[in-house]
Design an enzyme around this catalytic site. Structure first.
Site, PDB file in Angstrom:
ATOM      1  N   HIS A  63       0.841  -1.197   0.000  1.00  0.00           N
ATOM      2  CA  HIS A  63       0.000   0.000   0.000  1.00  0.00           C
ATOM      3  C   HIS A  63       0.875   1.246   0.000  1.00  0.00           C
ATOM      4  CE1 HIS A  63       0.905  -0.531   4.243  1.00  0.00           C
ATOM      5  NE2 HIS A  63       0.265   0.578   4.603  1.00  0.00           N
ATOM      6  N   HIS A  65       1.549   3.798   1.892  1.00  0.00           N
ATOM      7  CA  HIS A  65       1.980   4.529   3.076  1.00  0.00           C
ATOM      8  C   HIS A  65       3.500   4.563   3.013  1.00  0.00           C
ATOM      9  CE1 HIS A  65      -1.853   4.098   5.768  1.00  0.00           C
ATOM     10  NE2 HIS A  65      -1.849   5.204   5.058  1.00  0.00           N
ATOM     11  N   ASP A  67       6.005   4.322   4.985  1.00  0.00           N
ATOM     12  CA  ASP A  67       6.890   3.327   5.614  1.00  0.00           C
ATOM     13  C   ASP A  67       6.974   2.031   4.804  1.00  0.00           C
ATOM     14  OD1 ASP A  67       4.157   3.143   6.484  1.00  0.00           O
ATOM     15  OD2 ASP A  67       4.734   1.739   8.060  1.00  0.00           O
ATOM     16  N   HIS A  68       6.220   1.960   3.685  1.00  0.00           N
ATOM     17  CA  HIS A  68       6.264   0.768   2.827  1.00  0.00           C
ATOM     18  C   HIS A  68       6.800   1.075   1.431  1.00  0.00           C
ATOM     19  CE1 HIS A  68       3.919  -1.763   5.684  1.00  0.00           C
ATOM     20  NE2 HIS A  68       3.638  -0.542   6.126  1.00  0.00           N
ATOM     21  N   HIS A 143      -7.268  -1.887   5.869  1.00  0.00           N
ATOM     22  CA  HIS A 143      -6.423  -0.805   6.352  1.00  0.00           C
ATOM     23  C   HIS A 143      -7.076   0.526   5.985  1.00  0.00           C
ATOM     24  CE1 HIS A 143      -2.766   0.612   8.075  1.00  0.00           C
ATOM     25  NE2 HIS A 143      -2.144   0.937   6.977  1.00  0.00           N
ATOM     26  N   ASP A 213      -0.238  -3.843   6.035  1.00  0.00           N
ATOM     27  CA  ASP A 213      -0.791  -3.518   7.354  1.00  0.00           C
ATOM     28  C   ASP A 213      -2.275  -3.894   7.354  1.00  0.00           C
ATOM     29  OD1 ASP A 213       1.690  -2.322   7.524  1.00  0.00           O
ATOM     30  OD2 ASP A 213       0.963  -0.302   7.708  1.00  0.00           O
ATOM     31  N   HIS A 271       6.281  -5.047  12.246  1.00  0.00           N
ATOM     32  CA  HIS A 271       5.609  -3.752  12.127  1.00  0.00           C
ATOM     33  C   HIS A 271       5.285  -3.177  13.515  1.00  0.00           C
ATOM     34  CE1 HIS A 271       2.782  -0.649  10.622  1.00  0.00           C
ATOM     35  NE2 HIS A 271       3.513  -0.729   9.530  1.00  0.00           N
TER      36      HIS A 271
END
Ligand SMILES: [Zn+2]
Ligand SMILES: [Zn+2]
Length: 304
Positions: A63, A65, A67-68, A143, A213, A271
């Site tokens: 996805h 976001h 942090d990914h 999510h 997530d 995570h």
């Protein structure tokens, strides 16, 4: 090491800490590499873990976001500097183009290789990619934005020929391919020699499921049932369940419940929220439900 491994490059969550890096993993199947998520710092961690850039042809992004996926620009640019010429495929929700097209236009003009995007429908469980040895399927997750996990399913390997038996029946070489794939042998006289007499079955194909997530989502259970290894996010502890619900994340206990209900062989969690200095509490919470839980960590290599 086995021939199907999971490398954990980073298993922190959104806020940077000195203890963890943002999410990234590399699945290694007989030296072919498949990256899952690419948080900031991923390329440096590839160097630390001696993961070969040249073996990477597919990147799966769960996805959009940061942090990914904040590690993508640096990694793609490095691949260009290393002289890569083969296409690189990024499998991701369609929003990836809004993010990466301007980056490629600004920083990656004249690169010697092509970046291709394969849009994933995060709401369906479907085949995303397959090659000779592997099929990758999406796992719809729950999510705040469109998100999916990934199921890596090794393809069945060919059976092993029992040489003494094929010699005994004088099986011609041209038959061998069919026999490895399960066919019976028919002698010139018309006698049928059953395949089971000529071959030994190969080891059962393995499966790995990546789920991050996501909020607690039992609807993924039929998809991940019985996998050899499950990675499930465990951002929070049960005592912070309200926060988990609000941010569409899971607790360690919920991750373990999913593993238990799906009858997976092993669970690895990750995570982690930056609020936990000591992860032993998350580990303990998960193990109370699912004893075979591994506490994921940077640099960890697990055989699938
Ligand atoms: Zn995240
Ligand atoms: Zn997220």
């Amino acid at each position: 090491m086995a021939d199907f491994n999971l490398n954990i490059l980073g298993c922190g969550s959104a806020l940077p800490t000195t203890r963890h890096l943002a999410t990234s993993q590399v699945v290694d199947l007989r030296d072919k590499l498949y990256m899952i998520d690419c948080g900031e710092g991923t390329q440096v961690q590839m160097r630390n873990m001696r993961i070969k850039f040249s073996r990477l042809n597919h990147i799966f992004i769960s996805h959009l976001h940061g942090d990914h996926c904040f590690g993508l620009p640096g990694l793609l640019s490095t691949l260009g500097m290393l002289g890569r010429t083969g296409d690189l495929v990024i499998h991701a929700p369609k929003e990836i183009e809004n993010y990466m097209r301007p980056v490629l236009d600004t920083f990656c003009k004249g690169m010697p290789y092509e970046v291709r995007f394969n849009h994933i429908d995060t709401y369906s469980h479907s085949l995303i990619m397959e090659d000779r040895s592997l099929s990758v399927y999406s796992i719809p997750l729950k999510h705040r934005i469109p998100t999916c996990g990934f199921l890596f399913a090794e393809k069945p390997k060919e059976a092993h020929i029992i040489r003494e038996m094929t010699d005994f029946y004088q099986v011609p070489v041209k038959w061998m391919k069919d026999i490895k794939q399960g066919k019976d042998y028919i002698t010139p006289e018309g006698e049928i020699i059953p395949n089971s007499r000529l071959t030994r079955p190969s080891v059962a194909p393995k499966r790995y499921a990546y789920c991050s997530d996501t909020a607690y989502s039992p609807s993924i259970i039929p998809i991940i049932e019985g996998v050899d290894l499950l990675y499930h996010e465990a951002t929070f502890m049960e005592s912070d369940k309200a926060r988990a619900k609000e941010t569409f994340h899971s607790t360690a206990r919920q991750a373990a419940e999913i593993a238990l209900k799906a009858g997976v062989k092993r669970l690895v969690i990750g995570h982690y929220s930056a609020r936990y200095e000591d992860l032993a509490v998350l580990h303990k919470e998960a193990r109370e439900i699912y004893p075979d839980t591994i506490l994921g960590n940077e640099g960890m290599v697990l055989s699938i």
